[in-house]
Design a protein around this motif. Sequence first.
Motif, mmCIF file in Angstrom:
data_model
loop_
_atom_site.group_PDB
_atom_site.id
_atom_site.type_symbol
_atom_site.label_atom_id
_atom_site.label_comp_id
_atom_site.label_asym_id
_atom_site.label_seq_id
_atom_site.Cartn_x
_atom_site.Cartn_y
_atom_site.Cartn_z
ATOM 1 N N LEU A 95 0.665 -1.168 -0.003
ATOM 2 C CA LEU A 95 0.158 0.039 -0.113
ATOM 3 C C LEU A 95 0.741 1.401 -0.123
ATOM 4 O O LEU A 95 0.698 2.199 -0.783
ATOM 5 N N ILE A 96 1.790 1.223 0.825
ATOM 6 C CA ILE A 96 2.859 2.485 0.913
ATOM 7 C C ILE A 96 3.410 2.491 -0.452
ATOM 8 O O ILE A 96 3.694 3.621 -1.172
ATOM 9 N N GLY A 97 3.930 1.404 -1.007
ATOM 10 C CA GLY A 97 4.583 1.282 -2.211
ATOM 11 C C GLY A 97 3.688 2.109 -3.392
ATOM 12 O O GLY A 97 4.189 2.696 -4.285
ATOM 13 N N GLY A 462 -2.363 9.375 -1.441
ATOM 14 C CA GLY A 462 -0.814 9.282 -1.171
ATOM 15 C C GLY A 462 -0.576 9.158 0.026
ATOM 16 O O GLY A 462 -1.547 8.528 0.894
ATOM 17 N N MET A 463 0.715 9.298 0.725
ATOM 18 C CA MET A 463 1.042 8.869 1.915
ATOM 19 C C MET A 463 0.294 9.562 2.885
ATOM 20 O O MET A 463 -0.323 9.246 4.033
ATOM 21 N N GLY A 464 -0.075 10.683 2.825
ATOM 22 C CA GLY A 464 -0.856 11.532 3.699
ATOM 23 C C GLY A 464 -2.269 11.085 3.945
ATOM 24 O O GLY A 464 -2.763 10.804 5.197
ATOM 25 N N THR A 465 -2.902 10.710 3.036
ATOM 26 C CA THR A 465 -4.174 10.159 2.904
ATOM 27 C C THR A 465 -4.200 8.713 3.514
ATOM 28 O O THR A 465 -5.320 8.460 4.432
ATOM 29 N N ILE A 466 -3.288 7.727 3.233
ATOM 30 C CA ILE A 466 -3.483 6.311 3.699
ATOM 31 C C ILE A 466 -3.127 6.753 5.537
ATOM 32 O O ILE A 466 -3.449 6.112 6.338
ATOM 33 N N PHE A 467 -2.120 7.856 5.679
ATOM 34 C CA PHE A 467 -1.867 8.095 7.063
ATOM 35 C C PHE A 467 -3.316 8.394 7.846
ATOM 36 O O PHE A 467 -3.687 7.709 9.089
ATOM 37 N N LEU A 468 -3.976 9.065 7.124
ATOM 38 C CA LEU A 468 -5.209 9.739 7.853
ATOM 39 C C LEU A 468 -6.216 8.658 7.935
ATOM 40 O O LEU A 468 -6.871 8.533 8.963
ATOM 41 N N GLN A 469 -6.383 7.858 6.921
ATOM 42 C CA GLN A 469 -7.005 6.684 6.843
ATOM 43 C C GLN A 469 -6.807 5.689 7.925
ATOM 44 O O GLN A 469 -7.555 5.041 8.688
ATOM 45 N N ALA A 470 -5.530 5.558 8.211
ATOM 46 C CA ALA A 470 -4.961 4.522 9.420
ATOM 47 C C ALA A 470 -5.230 5.148 10.485
ATOM 48 O O ALA A 470 -5.604 4.266 11.498
ATOM 49 N N VAL A 471 -5.258 6.422 10.759
ATOM 50 C CA VAL A 471 -5.447 7.197 12.104
ATOM 51 C C VAL A 471 -7.075 6.823 12.231
ATOM 52 O O VAL A 471 -7.512 6.616 13.339
ATOM 53 N N SER A 472 -7.787 7.016 11.255
ATOM 54 C CA SER A 472 -9.442 7.127 11.522
ATOM 55 C C SER A 472 -9.956 5.762 11.731
ATOM 56 O O SER A 472 -10.917 5.373 12.270
ATOM 57 N N SER A 473 -9.280 4.666 10.942
ATOM 58 C CA SER A 473 -9.751 3.386 11.192
ATOM 59 C C SER A 473 -8.937 2.524 12.225
ATOM 60 O O SER A 473 -8.998 1.359 12.007
ATOM 61 N N ASN B 254 -10.350 -8.527 -2.772
ATOM 62 C CA ASN B 254 -10.110 -7.271 -2.153
ATOM 63 C C ASN B 254 -8.848 -6.496 -2.751
ATOM 64 O O ASN B 254 -8.129 -7.197 -3.282
ATOM 65 N N PHE B 255 -9.222 -5.177 -3.300
ATOM 66 C CA PHE B 255 -8.106 -4.541 -3.882
ATOM 67 C C PHE B 255 -7.696 -3.256 -2.788
ATOM 68 O O PHE B 255 -7.834 -2.104 -3.305
ATOM 69 N N ASP B 256 -7.028 -3.647 -1.926
ATOM 70 C CA ASP B 256 -6.516 -2.624 -0.996
ATOM 71 C C ASP B 256 -5.442 -1.810 -1.860
ATOM 72 O O ASP B 256 -5.503 -0.490 -1.806
ATOM 73 N N SER B 257 -4.319 -2.398 -2.212
ATOM 74 C CA SER B 257 -3.386 -1.618 -2.932
ATOM 75 C C SER B 257 -3.032 -2.199 -4.424
ATOM 76 O O SER B 257 -2.127 -1.614 -4.932
ATOM 77 N N ALA B 258 -3.900 -3.075 -5.046
ATOM 78 C CA ALA B 258 -3.617 -3.490 -6.246
ATOM 79 C C ALA B 258 -4.732 -2.994 -7.156
ATOM 80 O O ALA B 258 -5.787 -2.728 -6.888
ATOM 81 N N ALA B 259 -4.324 -2.571 -8.513
ATOM 82 C CA ALA B 259 -5.098 -2.147 -9.153
ATOM 83 C C ALA B 259 -5.883 -3.346 -9.939
ATOM 84 O O ALA B 259 -5.617 -4.481 -9.872
ATOM 85 N N TYR B 260 -7.319 -3.014 -10.443
ATOM 86 C CA TYR B 260 -7.980 -4.154 -11.073
ATOM 87 C C TYR B 260 -8.452 -3.763 -12.583
ATOM 88 O O TYR B 260 -8.709 -2.599 -12.665
ATOM 89 N N ASP B 261 -8.091 -4.565 -13.483
ATOM 90 C CA ASP B 261 -8.624 -4.305 -14.981
ATOM 91 C C ASP B 261 -9.629 -5.673 -15.345
ATOM 92 O O ASP B 261 -9.208 -6.571 -15.264
#
Lengths: 512, 649
Positions: A95-97, A462-473, B254-261
Amino acid sequence: MLAFIGRRIAISFLILFGSSFLVYNMEAIAGDPLASLAESSARNKAYLISRLTAQLQLDVPPPARYFIWLKGVLGVFVGDLDFGKTRQGGAVLELIGSAVPVTLRLVTAATVLAIILGISIGVLSAIRQYSRLDYSMTFVSFLFFSLPVFWIAVLLKQYFAIGFNDFLADGQVTTPFMIVIPLALGLIIAGFIGGERKRFWISYGSAAVGLFALINLLNLMNWFQNPGLGIVLVFLFSAGAGIVVAGLTMGFDHKIARNAALSVAALGAVLYVPFNMIPGHWLNLGLLALLGVIAVVVGVFTAGFWAKEDRSALRRIGGLTAFITGLFLIVDKLMQVWNPYVNSDAISGRPVPTISAANDLMDSHNYWWQLLDVLLHLLLPTLGIMLISFAGYVRYARSSLLEVMNMDYIRTARAKGLTERTVVVRHALRNAMIPLTTLIAFDLSGLIGGAFITESIYGWKGMGTIFLQAVSSQDLNLLMGVFFLTSFLAVMGNLLADLAYSALDPRIRMGK
Amino acid sequence: MKATRVSRALALTAATALALTGLATVAIAPADAAAKSTLIIGDGLGWSSLNTANPDENSAVNADVAYLTSQGFWYYDSAPKLTRNTYFGTYDIVKGTKDFEVKYVVKAGQTWSDGTPIDAVDLLLSHVISSSGYSVKAGLGDPSSEAGSAFYSGGYGGSYDHSIVGNPTLSADHMSVTLHYSKFQPDWEVQGPGASPVHTLEAMADGKTALQSAAANKAYKAKFLADFTNAYKGDKAAQTRLAAIGKIWTNDYNFDSAAYDSAAKPLIAVSNGAYLLKSYNNSTQTVTLTQNPKYTSGHPLSKVNPVKTIVFKYVQDGTASVQALQNGDINLYQGAPGAAGYSTLQSLASNKSIGLLGGTSGTYEHIDLRTGNGPGTTDDYNGPFASSHGQKGKDLRLAFLLAFPRYATMTNQLKPFNSKATLLNSNFTLPGSVYYKSVTAKNGITTAQSVTIGGKKYSYNFNVTSDAQQTANEAIALKLVQKYYPTASATNTPVKINLLRSGRQMRVENNAVIVQHEANAGFEVSNATTANWSNRLSENQFDAEEFAWVLNSVTQDGSNANYLSDGANNHTGWYDTALDNILHKLENKATPAQIGTLMGQAENLITQNAWTLPIYQWPQVTAFSKGLVGVKATPISPTYAWNYWEWHF
């Protein structure tokens, strides 16, 4: 030196693990991952709670849980780095990648532009200390510095997206704007030209009148809906830029330099036709970059032909002019696809977006369309970040240059008859840049984690959004992943800044 | 000299002329403005999965996408009322109240989007992901154990799991299944089976990624039926196969970090909904759905300008969503945009640039008072509200509820978001439900009540509609407190109350209001806003608790867990055998009229006991672009998406 680096790296690791331990425990104690289940009216709540407890190992006390997490991170030394899984079950590292490139795309342009613009204005401000320009730049930079980024974002969206898109519906500048825009822009132009009161008013007046005429002309030609530069304007603009580059490097009265720059710009105009014949679907970012490199090389050699002496300086002028000419060619090309892009189904007449990093409905293989789409999505966030961060560079560059300009060696340089341009550009500027290096190194290391709010406001994942998502969830693994990466970069940036400092300034040496 | 000047002037003129021709590049005629067919929906959470039965993926936006991409036997309309979807099939009770059986018949002639016919074999996966008994016997693992089942499902452990007997019986023609329950299920409709394209799961377990031929799909479906039957009988090969399917079911949707087509992995998108997942861009978090040409499992889409493509675009911030709607970046928004955002929406709606529906969500706020300890602990609560204090505890509870600023909270917290906001007056049902009217008529919250203090009768009403009424209630509350603490007043607050509340911003802002109003009745409220509130709900140091319940369905006996003496959600030690009797009646077969009456009686007892009061439903506005027609909101998931077939431009 090696011992110093080794010591610093060891300390950095201690800081990293100490801070991650603290953050992990604070977040684990403060957060409540079961909260949303507690409010649930699901009949199998007990089962769901037991599942989540097992999955997140909530039955292990946080300090002990930290070491389970740390074990995965330390796996990096055996080639098996594991930041754990997100609450959605995906790997944190993946996810970070996927988030890092998004953040980089967002902040890189803004930071580079802020550095270039900030330093140039700061330098100009210092050279013309206590002038109208200096005062107004001081005012403007403090103004932007003090504005919160979310508020700037709201304003930018309101006027540059919603307002501009509304304007595009008929593409005609209305009378009030036709008066206000020349008056405002004229003031800025006159401010940069400077000079005595009389000269100021003359340049102000002529700039305002000229702009007024230009806007009328563009209105008449419906230019805002069908923009374009054409071969002549591309040449004129590149020639102008070339003259400025040559002037700043070798002096405005240096004919050979000017001619070298003009010849490069002329070559660009000649290449206008073949460049425009390249089919859009052939291109991609790599190919365009390659074309750019070729252009710069050609520019370097073309300018080199003129050289009798100072070959390297002339080559620099040629390369830079070729680069700028290339930019004008690209701008012209983007303007050509503007109208069909704006009227496409996916855009339906409203090209400046307020959210997202790209338009997924855009179904085109034409590279220019894609580039235009990406640039338009970058426009507002880049402006926002730039306006806020450029203030710092203006102030730093100004004070740093002023300090250097009062040094003895500058007086010596002046005394031996060097032109003011040489004194400023060759002698003062380089030394004034040293303190700025540290600032830039810090800023670059903060890039990854530096745009949390901006990302969230513009809907960039980006990183900021996933950070905020991580905090809120309450996603502890994800949060720690982001935190660890940003703190790692901050610590490394710090180290690099120190090293760069000692490399640039021989007076600073690492003592034992 | 002169010649140069002339030539310069000429050159300048020529250049200007050329420049102007350059400026005026060939105008390209705008593309014909075709009728709009793409709907862009703002999504504040970030879509992550097609599989909402995975407990980690049970978010609102996932549920919306799942609803648009798959259809089953029923849906909730805007009331919200459970409505049968006869396009998909029919179902009914076959027999009895004791040994309870329901038959589900799939309507013939429907196909999955890959052309495979839909039949009742597709309903069997529901059983696999909801029955612990099946999971254990089929070697998939015990869902309640540490390792869990091979299907990481949120379906285990509920009413279905506890009362289903054996496996569903498949009819000979494979078009229907019959479920056997050990006893009557009050909310049997909600727990019925859903359809899954089991042949695609089998194909993926074979390592396939491309769509299969009709014959292969038929064989895969037969294979699933064989696996389903044989795994239960103990066949190891079938069990391994089913476990492999479980892994795919748990992870591959589940598509947490993977794109889907869908062009690359078409099997994932096979479904029976009106729309199909086309792509997911993980770097923009954008989901694109396109119309399913083979869709027959639900209401047909609008004939005029239907929505052909639906895009979910990620935008988390409230103000950003409002501006995105204004700019046309999104066409539909639902959420709580904050006071500023809401007023922008209102002004846009007033000049007709957008449509705006002020609404409420299925989440409601309530205040609970402790009378004893939570479930599973010995009762040693001795605070002011304890039931062990008899009448004193009850009087103090009534006083606290009377002084509780429901009206002020609603005006401060809700009116800025929703000018039509009202107080919620029932704990069991929401406005719009068939029972709400009859329940509120009987539950003692909206009607005048009286209390006798010192021989004098005082009349009060919990349904406060003005500040004056609130002041009157507080005066009665103070009198109740003065019965036990004669010197109590707004400046002398002898009753110390420890209030637990979760750290949500809305509640934190409301702290001072509660403290001030309760002080008027002689209570000193200390606010324990704690992060770990959810596992402290049963701790008896808290005399009062304010939090929210989230309702995902309209149920008959869904509230029982909160109010039964041994209910799992009864954190505050409420105990009343008369109430238990009524609640147990709700677990049996009853007509809607009877249900309304029973709920009204139950709530009335709760009100008489002064245990709890509902406060308000959380705000949730729905706003949409001018051209979009047919949007109707409902508080329950899938909220605005429920009537997609009525949407058109």
